[in-house]
Design a protein around this motif. Structure first.
Motif, PDB file in Angstrom:
ATOM      1  N   GLN A  71      24.126 134.078  78.414  1.00 35.06           N
ATOM      2  CA  GLN A  71      23.700 133.757  79.780  1.00 35.06           C
ATOM      3  C   GLN A  71      24.202 132.370  80.175  1.00 35.06           C
ATOM      4  OE1 GLN A  71      22.019 135.816  81.877  1.00 35.06           O
ATOM      5  NE2 GLN A  71      22.252 137.379  80.301  1.00 35.06           N
ATOM      6  N   TRP A  72      24.601 132.229  81.456  1.00 32.00           N
ATOM      7  CA  TRP A  72      25.026 130.930  81.949  1.00 32.00           C
ATOM      8  C   TRP A  72      23.815 130.012  82.103  1.00 32.00           C
ATOM      9  CZ3 TRP A  72      29.817 129.328  81.857  1.00 32.00           C
ATOM     10  CH2 TRP A  72      30.872 130.237  81.948  1.00 32.00           C
ATOM     11  N   MET A  73      23.942 128.769  81.657  1.00 28.46           N
ATOM     12  CA  MET A  73      22.900 127.762  81.786  1.00 28.46           C
ATOM     13  C   MET A  73      23.485 126.514  82.429  1.00 28.46           C
ATOM     14  SD  MET A  73      20.162 129.110  80.434  1.00 28.46           S
ATOM     15  CE  MET A  73      19.607 130.350  79.265  1.00 28.46           C
ATOM     16  N   SER A  74      22.642 125.775  83.110  1.00 23.35           N
ATOM     17  CA  SER A  74      23.098 124.526  83.722  1.00 23.35           C
ATOM     18  C   SER A  74      23.242 123.456  82.656  1.00 23.35           C
ATOM     19  CB  SER A  74      22.104 124.072  84.787  1.00 23.35           C
ATOM     20  OG  SER A  74      22.434 122.771  85.235  1.00 23.35           O
TER      21      SER A  74
ATOM     22  N   SER B 124      32.102 125.805  81.938  1.00 25.30           N
ATOM     23  CA  SER B 124      32.772 126.193  83.169  1.00 25.30           C
ATOM     24  C   SER B 124      32.296 125.271  84.283  1.00 25.30           C
ATOM     25  CB  SER B 124      32.445 127.648  83.515  1.00 25.30           C
ATOM     26  OG  SER B 124      33.001 127.993  84.769  1.00 25.30           O
ATOM     27  N   ALA B 125      33.229 124.811  85.108  1.00 21.69           N
ATOM     28  CA  ALA B 125      32.852 123.882  86.175  1.00 21.69           C
ATOM     29  C   ALA B 125      33.617 124.190  87.442  1.00 21.69           C
ATOM     30  CB  ALA B 125      33.119 122.443  85.738  1.00 21.69           C
ATOM     31  N   SER B 126      33.017 123.854  88.574  1.00 23.43           N
ATOM     32  CA  SER B 126      33.681 123.974  89.866  1.00 23.43           C
ATOM     33  C   SER B 126      33.371 122.722  90.667  1.00 23.43           C
ATOM     34  CB  SER B 126      33.199 125.225  90.607  1.00 23.43           C
ATOM     35  OG  SER B 126      31.815 125.150  90.845  1.00 23.43           O
ATOM     36  N   GLY B 127      34.346 122.279  91.430  1.00 21.12           N
ATOM     37  CA  GLY B 127      34.161 121.063  92.202  1.00 21.12           C
ATOM     38  C   GLY B 127      35.341 120.121  92.024  1.00 21.12           C
ATOM     39  N   ALA B 128      35.315 119.020  92.765  1.00 23.67           N
ATOM     40  CA  ALA B 128      36.457 118.097  92.778  1.00 23.67           C
ATOM     41  C   ALA B 128      36.766 117.521  91.407  1.00 23.67           C
ATOM     42  CB  ALA B 128      36.192 116.969  93.781  1.00 23.67           C
ATOM     43  N   ASP B 129      35.740 117.164  90.631  1.00 21.59           N
ATOM     44  CA  ASP B 129      35.981 116.539  89.323  1.00 21.59           C
ATOM     45  C   ASP B 129      35.652 117.485  88.171  1.00 21.59           C
ATOM     46  OD1 ASP B 129      33.299 116.624  89.756  1.00 21.59           O
ATOM     47  OD2 ASP B 129      32.897 114.491  89.391  1.00 21.59           O
ATOM     48  N   SER B 130      35.888 118.794  88.402  1.00 21.89           N
ATOM     49  CA  SER B 130      35.517 119.783  87.394  1.00 21.89           C
ATOM     50  C   SER B 130      36.302 119.616  86.102  1.00 21.89           C
ATOM     51  CB  SER B 130      35.702 121.195  87.954  1.00 21.89           C
ATOM     52  OG  SER B 130      37.041 121.406  88.362  1.00 21.89           O
TER      53      SER B 130
ATOM     54  N   GLU C 182      29.591 121.228  89.622  1.00 18.54           N
ATOM     55  CA  GLU C 182      28.574 122.146  89.107  1.00 18.54           C
ATOM     56  C   GLU C 182      29.069 122.617  87.740  1.00 18.54           C
ATOM     57  OE1 GLU C 182      25.243 124.792  88.980  1.00 18.54           O
ATOM     58  OE2 GLU C 182      25.699 123.040  90.199  1.00 18.54           O
ATOM     59  N   VAL C 183      28.354 122.265  86.679  1.00 21.31           N
ATOM     60  CA  VAL C 183      28.794 122.572  85.322  1.00 21.31           C
ATOM     61  C   VAL C 183      27.812 123.533  84.671  1.00 21.31           C
ATOM     62  CG1 VAL C 183      29.519 121.641  83.099  1.00 21.31           C
ATOM     63  CG2 VAL C 183      29.739 120.236  85.154  1.00 21.31           C
ATOM     64  N   GLN C 184      28.347 124.615  84.135  1.00 24.94           N
ATOM     65  CA  GLN C 184      27.518 125.583  83.424  1.00 24.94           C
ATOM     66  C   GLN C 184      28.099 125.851  82.043  1.00 24.94           C
ATOM     67  OE1 GLN C 184      27.387 128.734  86.544  1.00 24.94           O
ATOM     68  NE2 GLN C 184      25.195 128.364  86.497  1.00 24.94           N
TER      69      GLN C 184
END
Length: 977
Positions: free
Chosen positions: A329-332, A353-359, A318-320
């Motif tokens: 503001q955070w955007m996708s 900013s990213a979260s997840g296995a391949d962030s 998930e990348v913002q």
């Protein structure tokens, strides 16, 4: 969890009103040793700033952050009021919880309360309470059987919908259930469980428990409704399996992060966030961050934006992204529409900013993509293509604290700016250079840094409380209270604590979030709101000074003119007007809180001055002219003597004007003009007659509609207007109907975004879209007047059809109420209305000229734009020609004309307005005696001659030169015959 016992509950209590309830709760909390004396004042202060009514007959009054030091141990006291008391906005509270909380011990109870509020027919159960045990049953979480597994969960995000029902239907499309089950769920109205989240539930479930969780598009008009609609949870319940999912959602709402949850852009991210909880998810979300500087010549438009989205979609993370120079503001990063809406230009910093296995791989690829130009040829290289978050913090700070390079300022050099507060100051300057905070980027450990931050914020709150206690100015007190609210803002502390958890020091984390918040505020399209960025930085520096042990520079002991890059409002609260002669700032404007406070304290102020002012040597003498908007450096003896004479004359004139305030405003040759007051609320109504006012020439009725969750009803409006008529004792009151929309939106009415709101749906245009709104306001005004003199004026009229439509609405209600003392008119603030004044004059009872907007629309200049201030002068001959046309058209029909804009209080404009034939001037209470006194010293014949000369001047500067010569007694080329 805080234990609530029967001894903490009283039922069958009868009290007269909300104040009595809060007094009883505060006394009980003090009596049982939970709080020290004074906590009641904090509870009342909280109530004045934000509603504590939760819904369904329940309210939770509590103290402000500023009075937290009075709490000795956490406690909650509960009163049940079978008759209920009015709690604001037409709501009645039957169950009231008085809270004194030192830490988070009470949050479990509030979480259970959030669950309780989602129950059907809760208010009826609350009203029917007769025993304390029934209260406990509502407020305590009953023992439940063990969970038997989560329901089948379906999630969809960013759905397009125009109504709550449509969004609920989208949710129903995701579940597998019968038509009958769907119909039964639709029959049960959704319940608002907080922060834009809604719950719809049915027990008619023949299969396993199912849940559908959907969120609205971030640009949906649903978010503009009151309450907003961010997301809907639909539950088909069988057993208790759904409880865990509901608890996960309520955990986010309990820490006021419902909006953040709804902003997640994928089903996976939303489900992960629910399972992790708000704190854990925030730490995970920000675990991989990097900043890239946009190098594309034209910024991130459609083509490079599409490439950026393609890069992001190659990864599961998930990348913002947020634009640190935009609104923050955070955007996708996987949405092209949102990437374009970032407004990223060349040189802007994008935080990924990213979260997840391949962030990590995702962020690295995106940063490299930006660095390489996203498929476009790049212009000249920018310094520092990629910055680490720590470097970005220093970059933002260095921009904020940057000083202009020194330049030579010769004696008698005149620097111009925006006149922020009237008056003349003479004395040595004190150049207050902003403190440079020195702090490490990395912290010792999370616990130590968070403790240091908490202690600094508590100290800052304590210092503000002391300042508030010593302040006698209500505006200053209000601003301090607002700063205390900023310090208590959970969104701010949430972001700071996330940064500390990553290893940043407390000051580094705090300053990063302060800068982001201030930058976002400064970029607001509303000039007044943009200037509130100074408040955010002021609060930020106060805490930074404590964290870094860096006290502010010490001013001299002798009187001085205070010069600074920016002066925070809290710095002004306790200053001594005898010590601070005047204020000069490089940033800010006439609408900033600092300017407002300076004017209230009677201190001349100048804003928007060239940065060269920061290079003046301390103790250099200067003259600050807050009337003309200029600062004269090292003036010679003759200039200084002129300024001193001006000061003496102004002081003598003010004293004489106050003594003679009750005398009529009649010129030397017996021409009378009415001088009335501009009011923005009821608190100053009693001062109108005391200041010598001939009535109210402009009541801005917006105060009735702002800061509410819904439109005020007839009863509440009537109750607010009635004291105004009482205070005037038969003098006329002119009320402008609701003038909002476009540039001044109401939170409870959704309206489409407008590229130029000043030219959009506002004033009468908005009322035509909501006719019931206007009719309720008219009815309330006439009922409150009760056949006392009332004048009703419609704003933003441009066409005769708008006037006739509005007049018809009034005529209906006037006949129904048999109201006789009513005059109807329009506000002349659009050139079209002035040009068509002969047509309007045949039907209206009066005109009132709003020179602020009339000047803005005539000169095509935003009056909040400091760079164009020279064009926004109401004494420009083009504006004066429109005033002349309006007056002539009115007088031909025997109608009167008033002026209620700022020009009416301008000493150089008053003679010209009289000479043009204006019948009434409406000014601020502070200027009332002075304007009346000035009129008594004028010759109407000479004013007419001056007006004729002004009409043929080249520009506004030429008109002001004419008036300056007249003030100095310089003989004009031609005297009036």
């Amino acid at each position: 969890m805080l234990a609530l016992s029967i001894n903490d509950i009283k039922v069958g209590v009868e009290l007269a009103d909300k104040n009595a309830v809060i007094h009883a709760l505060a006394h009980w909390l003090e009596e049982d040793g939970h709080v020290a004396s004074g906590y009641q004042a904090g509870m009342m202060a909280r109530e004045a700033k934000a509603a504590t009514y939760l819904g369904q007959g329940i309210a939770i009054p509590h103290g402000t952050q500023a009075c937290r030091h009075l709490i000795q141990n956490t406690g909650i006291k509960v009163l049940h009021l079978p008759q209920g008391v009015e709690w604001g906005d037409g709501e009645k509270a039957y169950l009231v919880l008085g809270i004194a909380a030192r830490s988070d011990e009470h949050l479990d109870l509030l979480k259970q309360l959030a669950k309780t509020l989602s129950q059907d027919n809760l208010q009826k159960r609350v009203m029917a309470i007769t025993e304390p045990e029934q209260v406990l049953a509502l407020l305590q979480d009953p023992a439940e059987p063990k969970e038997v597994g989560l329901p089948l969960v379906h999630i969809a995000t960013e759905l397009d919908a125009e109504t709550l029902l449509q969004l609920t239907d989208h949710a129903l499309e995701l579940v597998s259930c019968s038509t009958q089950e769907q119909a039964q769920l639709r029959q049960a109205a959704p319940i608002h469980i907080g922060q834009g989240w809604w719950l719809s539930q049915t027990n008619a479930c023949h299969g396993p428990s199912q849940a559908a969780l959907v969120t609205a598009n971030v640009h949906s008009p649903l978010l503009m409704q009151t309450p907003a609609v961010r997301g809907v949870l639909v539950l088909f319940v069988k057993g208790v399996g759904h409880k865990a999912l509901l608890d996960q959602l309520l955990a986010w709402l309990a820490v006021k992060q419902g909006a953040a949850l709804a902003a997640l852009h994928s089903a996976t991210a939303l489900l992960d966030a629910l399972e992790a909880g708000p704190a854990a998810y925030a730490q995970q979300r920000h675990s991989t961050e990097q900043i890239a500087v946009v190098r594309n010549t034209h910024g991130i438009h459609a083509r490079p934006g599409a490439i950026l989205v393609q890069i992001a979609k190659q990864f599961e993370a998930e990348v913002q992204v947020r634009n640190l120079e935009g609104d923050g503001q955070w955007m996708s990063a996987k949405s092209l529409m949102q990437m374009i809406s970032l407004g990223a230009k060349r040189g802007h910093q994008l935080l990924f900013s990213a979260s997840g296995a391949d962030s990590e791989a995702a962020v690295s690829a995106l940063v490299n993509g930006v660095k390489e130009g996203l498929g476009e040829a790049l212009g000249e290289d920018l310094v520092e293509d990629v910055l680490a978050p720590e470097q970005a913090t220093h970059e933002i700070q260095s921009q904020d604290e940057a000083q202009t390079k020194p330049i030579t300022l010769e004696p008698n050099t005149e620097l111009t700016g925006v006149a922020a507060a009237a008056g003349v100051a003479i004395g040595p300057v004190f150049v207050d250079v902003a403190v440079q905070f020195d702090y490490p980027q990395q912290g010792e450990d999370t616990v130590t840094e968070k403790a240091a931050l908490a202690a600094a914020i508590e100290q800052a709150c304590h210092d503000l409380s002391k300042a508030q206690a010593h302040s006698h100015d209500p505006q200053a007190s209000d601003i301090i209270a607002m700063h205390q609210e900023l310090l208590a803002d959970p969104a701010l502390s949430f972001g700071v604590n996330c940064r500390i958890s990553q290893g940043q020091s407390a000051p580094a984390a705090w300053w990063s979030e302060i800068n982001l918040a201030a930058t976002r505020q400064a970029n607001n399209k509303d000039a007044l709101l943009a200037e509130r960025a100074a408040d955010i930085r002021d609060v930020g520096r106060r805490v930074m000074a404590i964290l870094c042990d860096s006290p502010a520079s010490i001013p001299p002991e002798h009187p001085y003119i205070w010069v600074a890059q920016e002066i925070g409002p809290s710095q002004l609260v306790n200053l001594d007007p005898q010590q601070v002669l005047g204020i000069v700032t490089v940033s800010g404007g006439a609408a900033s809180h600092s300017a407002i406070l300076a004017a209230a304290l009677g201190i001349p102020a100048l804003a928007g001055v060239n940065g060269a002012v920061m290079t003046i040597k301390n103790a250099t003498h200067a003259i600050l002219d807050g009337n003309r908007g200029c600062l004269t450096i090292a003036p010679d003896a003759s200039i200084r003597q002129q300024a001193q004479a001006q000061q003496r004359q102004a002081k003598q004139a003010a004293a004489r004007a106050w003594e003679e305030r009750d005398l009529a405003a009649i010129t030397q040759d017996k021409h009378r003009i009415d001088v009335a007051a501009n009011l923005g609320g009821i608190k100053d109504a009693s001062q109108v007659l005391a200041s010598g006012g001939d009535g109210v020439g402009l009541l801005r009725t917006e105060f009735v509609f702002m800061s509410r969750r819904s439109a005020p009803d007839l009863a509440s409006q009537t109750a607010l207007y009635r004291p105004l008529f009482d205070a005037l004792k038969g003098r006329p009151l002119l009320a402008r109907t609701l003038d909002v929309g476009g540039d001044k939106p109401l939170p409870y009415w959704s309206s489409p975004k407008e590229d130029n709101p000043f030219l959009g749906v506002r004033g009468i245009r908005l009322c035509q879209q909501h006719p019931a709104l206007l009719k309720t306001q008219i009815r309330a005004l006439l009922m409150a007047a009760n056949n006392r003199p009332v004048r009703i004026m419609f704003p933003m009229i441009t066409d005769i059809a708008e006037w006739r439509w509005a007049k018809d609405r009034v005529n209906e209600i006037q006949a129904e109420l048999n109201a006789t003392q009513v005059e109807l008119g329009i506000m002349i603030e659009v050139p079209a209305a002035a040009l068509c004044a002969p047509v309007f004059a045949q039907e209206v009872d009066f005109f009132s000229i709003g020179t602020n907007d009339l000047t803005q629309y005539t000169m095509a200049v935003d009056r909040g734009n400091g760079e164009l201030a020279y064009l926004g002068d109401g004494l420009h001959p083009s504006v004066l020609q429109l005033i002349k046309m309006t007056v002539e058209a009115a007088h031909q029909q025997g109608k009167w004309v008033g002026v209620c804009g700022e020009l009416a209080a301008d000493a150089q404009a008053v003679p010209i307005l009289l000479g043009l034939g204006v019948d009434e001037l409406s000014v601020s209470l502070a200027r009332l005696p002075l304007v009346k006194s000035q009129i008594r010293q004028l010759s109407f014949a000479h004013c007419q001659w001056l007006a004729q000369q002004a009409l043929v001047a080249d520009d506004a500067a030429g008109v002001r030169r004419l008036m300056s010569q007249a003030e100095k007694g310089i003989a004009p080329d031609k005297e009036p015959g």
